[in-house]
Design an enzyme around this catalytic site. Structure first.
Site, PDB file in Angstrom:
ATOM      1  N   ALA A 191       0.850  -1.196   0.000  1.00 50.22           N
ATOM      2  CA  ALA A 191       0.000   0.000   0.000  1.00 50.22           C
ATOM      3  C   ALA A 191       0.881   1.239   0.000  1.00 50.22           C
ATOM      4  CB  ALA A 191      -0.920  -0.007   1.222  1.00 50.22           C
ATOM      5  N   ASP A 192       0.402   2.272  -0.653  1.00 49.05           N
ATOM      6  CA  ASP A 192       1.127   3.540  -0.682  1.00 49.05           C
ATOM      7  C   ASP A 192       0.116   4.679  -0.669  1.00 49.05           C
ATOM      8  OD1 ASP A 192       3.718   4.974  -0.973  1.00 49.05           O
ATOM      9  OD2 ASP A 192       2.725   5.745  -2.765  1.00 49.05           O
TER      10      ASP A 192
END
Length: 192
Positions: free
Chosen positions: A66-67
């Site tokens: 995730a970013d």
């Protein structure tokens, strides 16, 4: 088993809400500074990089990368370099709207199949006084947060349109959709 390729304590808290077994793992992926591109493409690319370069102890299960970025007035706001920088970011966003994007990449360790998506949420800040900003940067660990704020700490937002958990760092609604889709993902080499 889901391997969460993130050291974010906020993501750890959020993923517990899914009531699925998970384990936090590290990733050797490093984002290139000052990248250009659409915010949705950037966060998906970084999420995929984290998932692909995760250090997992097993050959089965799923890796989640995730970013999250803050996008304001046509530019990506990263983590502030100092408290003075954090104050400038907060003052610039005072009374205005910005967008929070989070990319997700879910990789099957058995087949290598990857599911990706992103979430976008609009956040509008209250008008922030200099006194509020001074207090905020002393109370919240702003130096490790994109955009110099944490939505769950302090009364900073006037409105949020979209996923609250996305602004915290992990859009649970979008993640649930990906997890549901993983059961229907085709296995490479077979006819769908």
């Amino acid at each position: 088993m889901i391997y969460l390729a993130s050291q974010s304590p906020r993501r750890r808290v959020l993923i517990k809400e899914l009531k699925m077994p998970f384990r936090v793992v590290s990733s050797t992926y490093h984002e290139a500074p000052h990248e250009k591109g659409r915010p949705s493409d950037l966060v998906k690319r970084h999420a995929l990089g984290k998932a692909l370069e995760a250090r997992v102890p097993a050959k089965k299960g799923w890796v989640l990368g995730a970013d999250t970025i803050v996008y304001f007035e046509g530019r990506v706001l990263g983590k502030p370099k100092s408290l003075a920088h954090a104050k400038r970011l907060l003052q610039a966003m005072s009374g205005k709207s910005h967008y929070v994007y989070t990319g997700l990449a879910l990789r099957d360790l058995v087949t290598g199949h990857v599911l990706m998506d992103y979430e976008r949420t609009r956040v509008k800040f209250h008008r922030l006084t200099p006194a509020f900003i001074d207090h905020y940067v002393k109370q919240v660990h702003v130096l490790d947060k994109a955009g110099a704020y944490a939505i769950q700490e302090g009364d900073i937002a006037e409105s949020i349109v979209g996923s609250y958990s996305n602004v915290v760092g992990l859009p649970l609604e979008k993640l649930r959709t990906l997890l549901k889709a993983r059961c229907q993902a085709p296995v490479p080499g077979t006819s769908a």
